[in-house]
Design an enzyme around this catalytic site. Structure first.
Site, PDB file in Angstrom:
ATOM      1  N   TYR A  90      16.389  30.174   3.276  1.00  0.00           N
ATOM      2  CA  TYR A  90      15.249  31.002   3.684  1.00  0.00           C
ATOM      3  C   TYR A  90      15.367  31.414   5.153  1.00  0.00           C
ATOM      4  O   TYR A  90      15.674  30.592   6.013  1.00  0.00           O
ATOM      5  CB  TYR A  90      13.936  30.237   3.502  1.00  0.00           C
ATOM      6  CG  TYR A  90      13.480  30.159   2.065  1.00  0.00           C
ATOM      7  CD1 TYR A  90      13.106  31.302   1.373  1.00  0.00           C
ATOM      8  CD2 TYR A  90      13.420  28.934   1.422  1.00  0.00           C
ATOM      9  CE1 TYR A  90      12.682  31.226   0.052  1.00  0.00           C
ATOM     10  CE2 TYR A  90      12.996  28.855   0.102  1.00  0.00           C
ATOM     11  CZ  TYR A  90      12.629  30.003  -0.568  1.00  0.00           C
ATOM     12  OH  TYR A  90      12.204  29.925  -1.872  1.00  0.00           O
TER      13      TYR A  90
ATOM     14  N   LYS B 187       0.832  -1.208   0.000  1.00  0.00           N
ATOM     15  CA  LYS B 187       0.000   0.000   0.000  1.00  0.00           C
ATOM     16  C   LYS B 187       0.869   1.260   0.000  1.00  0.00           C
ATOM     17  O   LYS B 187       2.046   1.213   0.377  1.00  0.00           O
ATOM     18  CB  LYS B 187      -0.937  -0.008   1.216  1.00  0.00           C
ATOM     19  CG  LYS B 187      -0.228   0.097   2.559  1.00  0.00           C
ATOM     20  CD  LYS B 187      -1.188  -0.102   3.725  1.00  0.00           C
ATOM     21  CE  LYS B 187      -0.447   0.037   5.044  1.00  0.00           C
ATOM     22  NZ  LYS B 187      -1.217  -0.496   6.174  1.00  0.00           N
TER      23      LYS B 187
END
Ligand SMILES: *Cc1c(COP(=O)(O)O)cnc(C)c1O
Length: 330
Positions: free
Chosen positions: A243, A33
């Site tokens: 940043y 999955k």
């Protein structure tokens, strides 16, 4: 672009260890999955199938369709129930039965204490008569454990509840049912195994999530992530990187930018690579900065250790990785 390596030998080592525990390759269903826990659905399905695994477990029909030719049977955990010869569907609620297509193969999930999905013990009789009424083909009965990876008696309590479930189903005259409850942690801590199937996810990808006191089975991480140098500069003492300028160079440094970022699914946070390089400042969407001059660098080779650094678990580190990162089998 950054890329992911998939170590075939390690994957096969893990599968072999799990087969030793289960006693039979036929009983091992590989859980694929969520893009095979981020490893790549089709690629891992092919490797598992080449190894000889015949059963898979996925989240939805879309995943099952991508790998259907590789397995003799696929269990779908959470999708609407349709009639397909080699698919079976987990029943998560009584409503699932009412909405199912006639003739569909189903596996009844019984909630034995996790209280996430499945019907309660008290609803078993009703569920079974609904299954008959809606002409569904019941092939399995399953449960899922909430604390198989913890050192406590909870697992044994839930296993006892599941024994009660099995007895009730048998009393009601249902035969040829496969019973399964074990995930990786359950099979890795088991001394014996007598159910019909084990649903193995994280263990196959190389992580034994049991506390060290249990750690007897040595598994090997299947995935590593590599990033490539995109640019390079020397910055003076006091210069800031990234940043917000969060990282301040304590001295003159050679800083390179590597092409992995949170856009690829890498988690923003303080992190040190396997060879001891700190990510400098914030993680950008597509880049990180490191004090390094190598053309290529290993960013991660163990999701459990990465998870510890980033305040999460191996499962999250792995499943967040973007499907568009190239996966290479080594
Ligand atoms: C994800 C999942 C598994 C696999 O669990 P692991 O801990 O990764 O082995 C097994 N059963 C169900 C129902 C699951 O949802």
């Amino acid at each position: 672009m950054a890329y992911i390596t998939i170590n075939r030998q390690n994957f096969y080592h893990n599968l072999s260890e799990i087969i030793k525990k289960s006693g039979d390759m036929e009983k091992v269903a590989i859980v694929l999955k969520d893009n095979a826990y981020g490893h790549g659905l089709l690629l891992m399905a092919k490797l598992a199938s080449q190894f000889g695994i015949t059963q898979a477990v996925v989240r939805d029909i879309k995943e099952a369709n991508e790998i259907k030719t590789l397995f003799s049977h696929i269990l779908i955990l959470g999708d609407s129930i349709i009639n397909r010869s080699n698919y079976s569907f987990a029943i998560n609620s009584l409503n699932d039965i009412k909405n199912a297509q006639i003739g569909a193969k189903v596996e009844l999930k019984v909630d034995t204490g996790m209280h996430r999905n499945g019907i309660s013990y008290e609803q078993i009789d009703e569920a079974l008569s609904l299954i008959k009424e809606h002409k569904l083909n019941l092939i399995g009965v399953m449960t899922h454990y909430r604390s198989a990876d913890e050192l406590s008696s909870e697992l044994f309590w839930q296993q006892k509840q599941f024994e009660k479930v099995k007895n009730r189903i048998k009393e009601l005259g249902f035969e040829d049912i496969r019973y399964h409850s074990a995930n990786s942690a359950t099979i890795l801590r088991a001394n014996s195994f007598d159910e019909d199937m084990v649903r193995v996810g994280i263990g196959a990808y190389g992580y034994n999530e049991l506390p060290p006191i249990f750690d007897r089975v040595n598994l090997k991480a299947v995935m590593s992530i590599y990033a490539q140098k995109k640019s390079n500069r020397v910055i003076p003492k006091g210069a800031r990187v990234g940043y917000g300028g969060e990282f301040i160079a304590p001295r003159e440094m050679r800083v390179s930018t590597y092409n992995l970022g949170y856009g690829d699914g890498w988690i923003r946070g303080l992190y040190t690579t396997p060879n001891g390089l700190d990510i400098l400042g914030r993680v950008s969407m597509d880049y990180i900065s490191l004090e390094c001059d190598d053309e290529e660098i290993c960013i991660m080779d163990n999701a459990q250790m990465a998870g510890e650094q980033l305040g999460t678990i191996s499962y999250e580190i792995l499943t967040r990785l973007s499907p568009s990162i190239e996966r290479v089998v080594i």
